[in-house]
Each structure stands twice: as structure tokens, then as C-alpha cells.
Design a protein around this motif. Structure first.
Motif, PDB file in Angstrom:
ATOM      1  N   TYR A  49       0.819  -1.210   0.000  1.00  0.00           N
ATOM      2  CA  TYR A  49       0.000   0.000   0.000  1.00  0.00           C
ATOM      3  C   TYR A  49       0.852   1.258   0.000  1.00  0.00           C
ATOM      4  O   TYR A  49       2.047   1.216   0.314  1.00  0.00           O
ATOM      5  CB  TYR A  49      -0.933  -0.024   1.203  1.00  0.00           C
ATOM      6  CG  TYR A  49      -1.976  -1.111   1.111  1.00  0.00           C
ATOM      7  CD1 TYR A  49      -3.222  -0.845   0.556  1.00  0.00           C
ATOM      8  CD2 TYR A  49      -1.698  -2.408   1.533  1.00  0.00           C
ATOM      9  CE1 TYR A  49      -4.184  -1.842   0.442  1.00  0.00           C
ATOM     10  CE2 TYR A  49      -2.646  -3.412   1.417  1.00  0.00           C
ATOM     11  CZ  TYR A  49      -3.886  -3.132   0.873  1.00  0.00           C
ATOM     12  OH  TYR A  49      -4.822  -4.128   0.750  1.00  0.00           O
ATOM     13  N   GLN A  52       4.193   2.332   2.169  1.00  0.00           N
ATOM     14  CA  GLN A  52       4.647   1.089   2.799  1.00  0.00           C
ATOM     15  C   GLN A  52       5.944   0.616   2.158  1.00  0.00           C
ATOM     16  O   GLN A  52       6.115   0.683   0.942  1.00  0.00           O
ATOM     17  CB  GLN A  52       3.567   0.009   2.634  1.00  0.00           C
ATOM     18  CG  GLN A  52       3.843  -1.290   3.367  1.00  0.00           C
ATOM     19  CD  GLN A  52       2.681  -2.266   3.218  1.00  0.00           C
ATOM     20  OE1 GLN A  52       2.244  -2.574   2.122  1.00  0.00           O
ATOM     21  NE2 GLN A  52       2.163  -2.737   4.337  1.00  0.00           N
ATOM     22  N   VAL A 177       5.357   3.904  -7.267  1.00  0.00           N
ATOM     23  CA  VAL A 177       5.831   2.595  -6.800  1.00  0.00           C
ATOM     24  C   VAL A 177       7.293   2.424  -7.194  1.00  0.00           C
ATOM     25  O   VAL A 177       7.679   2.694  -8.336  1.00  0.00           O
ATOM     26  CB  VAL A 177       4.985   1.453  -7.402  1.00  0.00           C
ATOM     27  CG1 VAL A 177       5.547   0.089  -6.996  1.00  0.00           C
ATOM     28  CG2 VAL A 177       3.525   1.581  -6.973  1.00  0.00           C
ATOM     29  N   THR A 209       5.302   3.661  -2.472  1.00  0.00           N
ATOM     30  CA  THR A 209       5.313   2.247  -2.110  1.00  0.00           C
ATOM     31  C   THR A 209       6.630   1.654  -2.585  1.00  0.00           C
ATOM     32  O   THR A 209       6.997   1.816  -3.755  1.00  0.00           O
ATOM     33  CB  THR A 209       4.145   1.506  -2.775  1.00  0.00           C
ATOM     34  OG1 THR A 209       2.924   2.148  -2.418  1.00  0.00           O
ATOM     35  CG2 THR A 209       4.113   0.054  -2.338  1.00  0.00           C
TER      36      THR A 209
END
Length: 345
Positions: A49, A52, A177, A209
Motif C-alpha cells: 500500500y 509502505q 511505486v 510504495t
């Protein structure tokens, strides 16, 4: 750094903001990748998520790099799918690339390029233009602390500075990401600490992330919010360290235990007091795996917080000179060793 007429107008544009309301930024869904009879990735599923840092842990040949390459659209799954910010690596690979930055375990260093030219090249490849491109490169130079080396040839950089450059290359288009494959490999202790701090900042300050693989499990344990443990192409456990321990106990049928440490005060008869503590512990219920060294003992205790408090009270009431008593935290390394079996493909 100026625009030239030769830059492709079809280059990937910078991504719009991502809706982060409870949706996973990264998801592997029943992912398979077979090479003949070899099942390199075998029904792998997990989620990560926004904000994280997830550690991706496994021995060599476990399937980490293969699944990371699929996430990064550099390989195609045999079955299943993977998603980055809701986009499928199969159906929408171009959109996936807008939201993802991939740092492989090794990357090319082009000759006759300095640091700023290298970053500018990748900014152009992602379709950044004019002031926006210059700002992106400048931001990366500041974040990675490479500004002082901006004019340095990239093939003369140290290992640590090269890893910073690789991280900067992944960041230049501001992805949501980050997929980092063994970024700390070959770094000296100071460079590893500095890289760890940068990764933590990416998650906490920039809400990115981060999926990171490494063999240095003690360091992963310090920066990761969660982990996925893979062996022989299959996920054995995933979640927070506490959740992984619970999964491991459910697989093996173990009773929940906590490891405690007790240390006694130095006395003229320290050996005798240590023997006395060991004998006392062995006579108590719900205690196992007692291990003693001079002046201290570690042991497993099957009980809750209240039981632990009562145990300490009883030790003191029985006259043992304990001056230190606390739980010994389990590490990511402990979880890895308990769950994996050393299987190779």
C-alpha cells in the motif's frame, strides 16, 4: 539541458496523481511464470500500500527477480496478473511504466556521460520537457545528494554513488511505486545506512510504495513495514513480522510463545547464582528452551503479559537477584529461518 527537435513526442508523459484511498499501490494476483518444467514463480499473491516498505525475501533462485521483472513489464507471466496503481502489467504496460520505477541489481553505465546528463537522458525518455525536466533532474540531484558530483563521469563513481544514481534514475519521473532489486549489494556499512535512510524517506515523506529485495535481513527488518517470504517460487508467508510469526505458528501448530531474558546482579558467587536461576526456571510451568550463560538466561514462555508480570514477581519473591528482565524481540531473520527450508529449484 535544452529540448531538441529529435525528442519523440510519443514519449511517456508524467503521470497524474493517484487516488490512494485504501487501494493497494502494488498487487500480485495468482502470478505464475514457468520456464519449461521450472516453476520460477508459482501462484504468488500479495499486496503493498502507499507509504509502505515491503521486504521481498528469499534465497537465490526463489523467484524474487522474476516476479520483479514481471511487475516492471520486462517479462510476461505464464498465468495470473500483476497491478501497479490499478493498471495491469498485461493489459496496460505503458500506464504501469508511468507509475513505477525499477532499479535492477545491476544497470548499464553509458560511456562519455556525466551524472546530470545520465539523469537528463532518462527524464527525456519519460517525456519530461523544458523547465519540468530541469526541475525533475534538480530534485533528484538534491534528494540523492549527487549535486556535488553532477559533472562527474558516471563510470568513475564509487559503488555507493552508483547506487544513488540508479535510485535517482528510478525517481526522475516521480513514480508512485519503487521496485528495488538488491540495492544494497556490495555497499560499505556507511553507504548501506545512507541508502536505508533514503528509502525510508521515500515512504514516509513522499508516500511511495517500495518493494525491496535484499539478503541483509537485519537491515530490511529496520525499514520494512511488512514482508513477503518466497521459496521455490511460492509465497510461504506475508504481512507484518508479527503476522508472519502467527502464520508460521498456524502452519506448524506451535503454541504462541515469547522469548524472555533475565540477568542477575554480579555477586561473589555469580556461577552459583546462575545455576540457581537455571534450576528455578526449569522447575516452572510453561517455560522451555532455557539457555544460560554467566549471569543471564534466555527462555521461552507460553503466557500473556499478565503471566509475564507474575513470573517476574515470583522470581523476586524467591530471592533471585534479577536486575534485568524483558522480552527478546523476534527479527525478520528469525522469521525467515523458521519458515524457509533451504529448498532450491
Amino acid at each position: 539541458m535544452t529540448d531538441t527537435p529529435t525528442e519523440s513526442s510519443a514519449a511517456v508523459k508524467a503521470p497524474p496523481p493517484v487516488d490512494q484511498r485504501g487501494e493497494p499501490a502494488l498487487e500480485l494476483r495468482h502470478l505464475h511464470r514457468f520456464f519449461g518444467r521450472l516453476k520460477a514463480v508459482d501462484n504468488v499473491s500479495f499486496k503493498a500500500y502507499p507509504g509502505q516498505v515491503m521486504g521481498y525475501i528469499g534465497p537465490n533462485g526463489a523467484g524474487k527477480t522474476t516476479s520483479m521483472r514481471i511487475l516492471s513489464t520486462l517479462d510476461v507471466p505464464t498465468a495470473g496478473d500483476a497491478f501497479v496503481c490499478g493498471y495491469s502489467v498485461i493489459d496496460d504496460p505503458d500506464k504501469v511504466r508511468r507509475y513505477l520505477g525499477f532499479m535492477p541489481d545491476s544497470f548499464g553505465k553509458y560511456p562519455n556521460m556525466n551524472v546530470v546528463e545520465y539523469l537528463d537522458f532518462y527524464a527525456r525518455a519519460y517525456g519530461l520537457r523544458g523547465a519540468k525536466r530541469r526541475d525533475a533532474v534538480d530534485h533528484v540531484l538534491v534528494f540523492t545528494e549527487l549535486r556535488k558530483l553532477a559533472d562527474k563521469a558516471i563510470n568513475t563513481l564509487s559503488k555507493g554513488m552508483s547506487q544513488r544514481l540508479g535510485l535517482g534514475r528510478c525517481l526522475v519521473h516521480d513514480p508512485q511505486v519503487m521496485v528495488l532489486d538488491e540495492p544494497a549489494a556490495g555497499l560499505d556499512p556507511r553507504a548501506r545506512v545512507e541508502l536505508r535512510e533514503l528509502i525510508r524517506l521515500l515512504a514516509t515523506e513522499m508516500r511511495k510504495t517500495v518493494l525491496i529485495s535484499s539478503h541483509i535481513l537485519t537491515e530490511l527488518g529496520e525499514i520494512c513495514d511488512s514482508a513477503a517470504i518466497i521459496e521455490a517460487g511460492q509465497i510461504l508467508a506475508h504481512g507484518t513480522i508479527k503476522e508472519i510469526e502467527q502464520q508460521q505458528r498456524s502452519f506448524t501448530g506451535q503454541t504462541a510463545t515469547r522469548t524472555l531474558l533475565a540477568r542477575i546482579a554480579s555477586t561473589d558467587d555469580l556461577d552459583g547464582q546462575t545455576d540457581r536461576l537455571e534450576k528455578w526456571l526449569l522447575e516452572q510451568p510453561f517455560i522451555s528452551r532455557v539457555q544460560c550463560a554467566i549471569g543471564r538466561a534466555t527462555f521461552d514462555y507460553e503466557g500473556d503479559d499478565e503471566g509475564q508480570q507474575n513470573l517476574l514477581k515470583k522470581i523476586i519473591d524467591d530471592g533471585l537477584p534479577v536486575i534485568e528482565f524483558h522480552g527478546k524481540s523476534h527479527s525478520l531473520e528469525d522469521a525467515f529461518m523458521n519458515i524457509t527450508k533451504g529448498i532450491t529449484q
